[in-house]
Design a protein around this motif. Structure first.
Motif, PDB file in Angstrom:
ATOM      1  N   THR A  16      12.644   3.799   4.469  1.00  0.00           N
ATOM      2  CA  THR A  16      11.270   4.253   4.306  1.00  0.00           C
ATOM      3  C   THR A  16      10.336   3.308   5.062  1.00  0.00           C
ATOM      4  OG1 THR A  16       9.576   4.872   2.709  1.00  0.00           O
ATOM      5  CG2 THR A  16      10.907   2.969   2.153  1.00  0.00           C
TER       6      THR A  16
ATOM      7  N   LEU B 257       6.553  16.350  -4.515  1.00  0.00           N
ATOM      8  CA  LEU B 257       6.031  15.881  -5.798  1.00  0.00           C
ATOM      9  C   LEU B 257       5.161  14.628  -5.655  1.00  0.00           C
ATOM     10  CD1 LEU B 257       9.321  16.355  -7.828  1.00  0.00           C
ATOM     11  CD2 LEU B 257       7.283  17.785  -7.887  1.00  0.00           C
ATOM     12  N   PRO B 258       4.204  14.463  -6.549  1.00  0.00           N
ATOM     13  CA  PRO B 258       3.350  13.269  -6.531  1.00  0.00           C
ATOM     14  C   PRO B 258       4.013  12.102  -7.256  1.00  0.00           C
ATOM     15  CG  PRO B 258       2.568  14.781  -8.200  1.00  0.00           C
ATOM     16  CD  PRO B 258       3.758  15.432  -7.561  1.00  0.00           C
ATOM     17  N   LEU B 259       5.155  11.649  -6.730  1.00  0.00           N
ATOM     18  CA  LEU B 259       5.932  10.617  -7.424  1.00  0.00           C
ATOM     19  C   LEU B 259       6.404   9.534  -6.464  1.00  0.00           C
ATOM     20  CD1 LEU B 259       8.398  12.791  -9.538  1.00  0.00           C
ATOM     21  CD2 LEU B 259       6.339  11.670 -10.362  1.00  0.00           C
ATOM     22  N   GLU B 260       6.497   8.320  -6.982  1.00  0.00           N
ATOM     23  CA  GLU B 260       7.241   7.245  -6.322  1.00  0.00           C
ATOM     24  C   GLU B 260       8.195   6.650  -7.349  1.00  0.00           C
ATOM     25  OE1 GLU B 260       4.757   4.227  -4.656  1.00  0.00           O
ATOM     26  OE2 GLU B 260       3.810   5.580  -3.223  1.00  0.00           O
TER      27      GLU B 260
ATOM     28  N   VAL C 191      -3.076  12.109  -0.150  1.00  0.00           N
ATOM     29  CA  VAL C 191      -3.419  11.178  -1.229  1.00  0.00           C
ATOM     30  C   VAL C 191      -2.327  11.131  -2.300  1.00  0.00           C
ATOM     31  CG1 VAL C 191      -5.097  10.667  -3.073  1.00  0.00           C
ATOM     32  CG2 VAL C 191      -5.901  11.469  -0.854  1.00  0.00           C
ATOM     33  N   TYR C 192      -1.743  12.289  -2.644  1.00  0.00           N
ATOM     34  CA  TYR C 192      -0.903  12.354  -3.843  1.00  0.00           C
ATOM     35  C   TYR C 192       0.590  12.564  -3.611  1.00  0.00           C
ATOM     36  CZ  TYR C 192      -5.255  12.648  -6.504  1.00  0.00           C
ATOM     37  OH  TYR C 192      -6.473  12.373  -7.054  1.00  0.00           O
ATOM     38  N   VAL C 193       0.972  13.309  -2.586  1.00  0.00           N
ATOM     39  CA  VAL C 193       2.384  13.712  -2.474  1.00  0.00           C
ATOM     40  C   VAL C 193       3.175  12.663  -1.692  1.00  0.00           C
ATOM     41  CG1 VAL C 193       3.933  15.478  -1.568  1.00  0.00           C
ATOM     42  CG2 VAL C 193       1.799  16.141  -2.663  1.00  0.00           C
ATOM     43  N   ARG C 194       4.374  12.371  -2.172  1.00  0.00           N
ATOM     44  CA  ARG C 194       5.217  11.358  -1.525  1.00  0.00           C
ATOM     45  C   ARG C 194       6.625  11.913  -1.292  1.00  0.00           C
ATOM     46  NH1 ARG C 194       1.006   9.703  -1.027  1.00  0.00           N
ATOM     47  NH2 ARG C 194       0.034   7.770  -1.690  1.00  0.00           N
ATOM     48  N   ALA C 195       7.213  11.544  -0.151  1.00  0.00           N
ATOM     49  CA  ALA C 195       8.602  11.944   0.099  1.00  0.00           C
ATOM     50  C   ALA C 195       9.535  11.181  -0.842  1.00  0.00           C
ATOM     51  CB  ALA C 195       8.976  11.674   1.549  1.00  0.00           C
ATOM     52  N   ASN C 196       9.212   9.916  -1.128  1.00  0.00           N
ATOM     53  CA  ASN C 196       9.954   9.092  -2.092  1.00  0.00           C
ATOM     54  C   ASN C 196      11.453   9.074  -1.820  1.00  0.00           C
ATOM     55  OD1 ASN C 196      10.228   7.413  -4.305  1.00  0.00           O
ATOM     56  ND2 ASN C 196      10.363   9.099  -5.762  1.00  0.00           N
ATOM     57  N   PRO C 197      11.876   8.718  -0.601  1.00  0.00           N
ATOM     58  CA  PRO C 197      13.303   8.787  -0.272  1.00  0.00           C
ATOM     59  C   PRO C 197      14.118   7.671  -0.933  1.00  0.00           C
ATOM     60  CG  PRO C 197      12.098   7.760   1.515  1.00  0.00           C
ATOM     61  CD  PRO C 197      11.077   8.167   0.489  1.00  0.00           C
TER      62      PRO C 197
ATOM     63  N   GLU D  37       6.576   1.492   5.073  1.00  0.00           N
ATOM     64  CA  GLU D  37       5.508   1.154   4.121  1.00  0.00           C
ATOM     65  C   GLU D  37       4.496   0.221   4.748  1.00  0.00           C
ATOM     66  OE1 GLU D  37       7.984  -0.717   1.242  1.00  0.00           O
ATOM     67  OE2 GLU D  37       7.770   0.925  -0.173  1.00  0.00           O
TER      68      GLU D  37
ATOM     69  N   GLN E 262      -2.490   5.053  -6.878  1.00  0.00           N
ATOM     70  CA  GLN E 262      -1.539   4.090  -6.313  1.00  0.00           C
ATOM     71  C   GLN E 262      -0.611   3.600  -7.407  1.00  0.00           C
ATOM     72  OE1 GLN E 262      -3.792   1.522  -3.471  1.00  0.00           O
ATOM     73  NE2 GLN E 262      -1.751   0.668  -3.222  1.00  0.00           N
TER      74      GLN E 262
ATOM     75  N   MET F 297       1.190   9.616  -9.658  1.00  0.00           N
ATOM     76  CA  MET F 297       0.089   9.041  -8.881  1.00  0.00           C
ATOM     77  C   MET F 297      -1.123   8.689  -9.745  1.00  0.00           C
ATOM     78  SD  MET F 297       1.780   8.938  -6.265  1.00  0.00           S
ATOM     79  CE  MET F 297       0.825   8.526  -4.823  1.00  0.00           C
TER      80      MET F 297
ATOM     81  N   TYR G 182      14.938   2.231  -5.656  1.00  0.00           N
ATOM     82  CA  TYR G 182      15.931   2.973  -6.437  1.00  0.00           C
ATOM     83  C   TYR G 182      17.022   2.042  -6.966  1.00  0.00           C
ATOM     84  CZ  TYR G 182      14.248   7.649  -5.216  1.00  0.00           C
ATOM     85  OH  TYR G 182      13.516   8.803  -5.105  1.00  0.00           O
TER      86      TYR G 182
ATOM     87  N   ARG H 195       0.824  -1.217   0.000  1.00  0.00           N
ATOM     88  CA  ARG H 195       0.000   0.000   0.000  1.00  0.00           C
ATOM     89  C   ARG H 195       0.856   1.264   0.000  1.00  0.00           C
ATOM     90  NH1 ARG H 195      -2.275   3.863  -0.349  1.00  0.00           N
ATOM     91  NH2 ARG H 195      -4.296   4.569   0.383  1.00  0.00           N
ATOM     92  N   GLY H 196       2.166   1.127   0.225  1.00  0.00           N
ATOM     93  CA  GLY H 196       3.046   2.291   0.160  1.00  0.00           C
ATOM     94  C   GLY H 196       3.169   3.028   1.490  1.00  0.00           C
ATOM     95  N   ASP H 197       3.579   4.296   1.389  1.00  0.00           N
ATOM     96  CA  ASP H 197       3.978   5.157   2.506  1.00  0.00           C
ATOM     97  C   ASP H 197       3.143   4.988   3.781  1.00  0.00           C
ATOM     98  OD1 ASP H 197       5.087   7.125   4.004  1.00  0.00           O
ATOM     99  OD2 ASP H 197       4.868   8.712   2.516  1.00  0.00           O
TER     100      ASP H 197
ATOM    101  N   HIS I  20      -4.902  16.578  -0.224  1.00  0.00           N
ATOM    102  CA  HIS I  20      -4.095  16.456  -1.438  1.00  0.00           C
ATOM    103  C   HIS I  20      -2.726  15.876  -1.111  1.00  0.00           C
ATOM    104  CE1 HIS I  20      -0.936  18.265  -4.075  1.00  0.00           C
ATOM    105  NE2 HIS I  20      -1.668  17.677  -4.989  1.00  0.00           N
ATOM    106  N   ASP I  21      -2.105  16.419  -0.050  1.00  0.00           N
ATOM    107  CA  ASP I  21      -0.786  15.933   0.348  1.00  0.00           C
ATOM    108  C   ASP I  21      -0.850  14.453   0.737  1.00  0.00           C
ATOM    109  OD1 ASP I  21       0.161  18.386  -0.136  1.00  0.00           O
ATOM    110  OD2 ASP I  21       0.745  18.870   1.913  1.00  0.00           O
TER     111      ASP I  21
ATOM    112  N   SER J 262      12.466  13.037  -7.701  1.00  0.00           N
ATOM    113  CA  SER J 262      12.161  13.415  -6.309  1.00  0.00           C
ATOM    114  C   SER J 262      13.399  13.943  -5.616  1.00  0.00           C
ATOM    115  CB  SER J 262      11.636  12.209  -5.534  1.00  0.00           C
ATOM    116  OG  SER J 262      10.369  11.845  -5.996  1.00  0.00           O
TER     117      SER J 262
END
Lengths: 92, 416
Positions: free
Chosen positions: A52, B250-253, A42-48, A54, B412, B342, B302, A21-23, A39-40, B240
């Protein structure tokens, strides 16, 4: 390797048993929170690149939601805890 | 140097000793009008069209590795415009038209091969969905054909038509679609951009973005500080991380997608075939190897490598569709890191910082978009105005509620 996850209830299992399911690092906003907060969420991800948190749902096993701490570059898994236990620890 | 029959003969007669490098290896200047971060297909095509179509000559492309070492060198080379949604189809068709004129435009052989892409269907419901998609394509002026099972059997006899769970009932064909040589696309654009005065700087990693009074003034790199008027990000899987240097959220994975190539065979697969029962797609390269791939590995990553379970899954899908594939040996596998947006559609837009521009979120479909992505991004950078075919691909669509959800999978990234 992230292809093997040690479920705290079921033991070592292949990732094919899980739905991811992710973050898991952020909490769900309250229903009447601002559009921006939703919005943050549902859509925005830190994506490190690195560690992380999950949600992994053990869908073909105990069906519990788990929180997996993992490295996105090396695929090393640091910890796996039940999501309820994770929430209790966060609330403490 | 322009390529022609005459130049081929002349160089052949002089022992092929006088060919020149395709692009220069310049040292970075202290300031550029536009700096593009990322020397992949999209960054290079952006630089090319900026210089050629929009007259912005003082441009640098910064690439952390060697040119084309990212996703443009790690994909399955498919070119198509068989999309359904109004926000997507005109964009990809614009790209398809640019592909069709690309070799003349670049004076470079990118080996575009319009062999046709056929997407198989396995149930009545899926047939209806493909009829709808075909009609949506026709409405945008793009030809599509529905091929019924009996006709398909004559054209592609080696498929598993009587599979118990996914019998093949037919397919949707776009004849103009096909493949191109991915490395040649990068080299062709690099050579074209270089000829128009663009500096292509390899082995130059961006480590920081310098800002003053709310605008970007340049980038810190492994080759020192380089100033710029406008900064354009085309960093694919690392967007990102580069965006973070300017505090962008950003809306990215980032996810890893594997692809495979087999030993060389005699010509056997004439089209690009997409398996509708899963996500498997296969074509044959001009060298004879079968090139194929399927889904992403499922979790964000990554690492430029995938896991074996996914490799096994891809093979299963392939053998389900083409039983004969089980006898073929796989020579190479590779994993590329993609920035999954997304909603599954790309982002070409300005950012909250006035002179910072963003091109990202290509998921695993960025190769076919290379020309249109570059053209529209260059249009945006040069004119500060979105190109008409890229209007649906703006960053604020998520906040406004206008996501372009081509796969209908919701926000997702591991599901589309």
């Amino acid at each position: 390797m992230a292809s093997l996850i040690t479920c705290p209830h079921c033991g070592v299992r292949p990732k094919e048993e899980f739905a991811i399911r992710g973050d898991a690092s952020r909490g769900r906003p309250e229903p009447m929170d601002s559009d921006e907060a939703w919005h943050d969420y549902v859509y925005v991800r830190a994506n490190p690149r690195g560690r992380t948190l999950e949600h992994w749902h053990h869908i073909a096993g105990c069906r519990r939601f788990l929180v997996v701490e993992r490295d996105t570059e090396t695929h090393e898994v640091y910890s796996v805890v039940d999501a309820a236990e994770f929430a209790r620890r966060a609330a403490r | 140097m322009r390529y022609s029959a005459f130049s081929l003969v002349r160089n052949a007669l002089s022992g092929n000793l006088n060919w020149k490098p395709h692009w220069r290896q310049p040292q970075p200047k202290s300031h550029y009008d536009v700096i593009i971060v990322g020397g992949g297909g999209h960054g290079l095509s952006t630089a090319y069209y900026l210089a050629k179509e929009f007259g912005v000559k003082n441009v640098a492309v910064l690439e952390k590795g060697y040119l084309g070492s990212g996703n443009v060198g790690r994909n399955t080379t498919i070119v198509r415009s068989n999309y359904m949604l109004p926000g997507n189809e005109p964009f990809y068709e614009f790209s398809m038209k640019l592909w069709e004129g690309l070799e003349q435009d670049l004076n470079y052989n990118v080996m575009l091969s319009q062999r046709g892409v056929i997407m198989l269907y396995h149930s009545d419901a899926q047939r209806d969905a493909y009829v709808r998609r075909g009609n949506a394509m026709w409405m945008e002026g793009v030809a599509a054909e529905l091929i019924e099972r009996e006709q398909l059997k004559k054209t592609i006899p080696f498929l598993n038509y009587d599979h118990a769970r996914y019998p093949i009932l037919g397919g949707l064909l776009q004849r103009r679609a096909g493949t191109a040589r991915h490395d040649a696309v990068a080299w062709g654009y690099a050579r074209g951009a270089d000829q128009h005065g663009v500096d292509i700087i390899e082995h130059c990693e961006v480590t920081g973005i310098r800002r003053e009074n709310g605008v970007v003034t340049g980038v810190e790199t492994t080759k020192g500080f380089i100033g710029c008027g406008k900064l354009a990000l085309a960093a694919a899987g690392n967007t990102s991380r580069v965006g973070e240097m300017a505090d962008l959220k950003l809306p990215l994975e980032s996810h890893v997608l594997q692809a495979f190539v087999t030993e060389g065979l005699k010509p056997c697969i004439d089209h690009v075939i997409v398996y509708g029962g899963g996500h498997f797609y296969i074509s044959q390269s001009d060298k004879g190897g079968l090139v194929f791939g399927a889904e992403i590995d499922g979790y964000s990553s990554y690492a430029q490598r995938g896991n074996l379970a996914t490799a096994e899954h891809v093979m299963e899908e392939g053998v389900t569709m083409i039983p004969g594939l089980s006898r073929v040996r796989v020579l190479r596998a590779w994993g590329g890191v993609m920035d999954m947006s997304m909603d599954g559609s790309p982002i070409i837009d300005r950012t909250s910082i006035d002179n910072l521009y963003l091109n990202c979120g290509w998921c695993y479909g960025g190769f076919k978009a290379t020309p249109a992505s570059g053209y529209c991004f260059a249009h945006l950078i040069a004119k500060n105005d979105t190109h008409p075919v890229a209007r649906a691909l703006r960053l604020d669509r998520f906040a406004r509620g206008y996501a372009v959800d081509e796969a209908g999978a919701g926000p997702q990234p591991n599901l589309h």
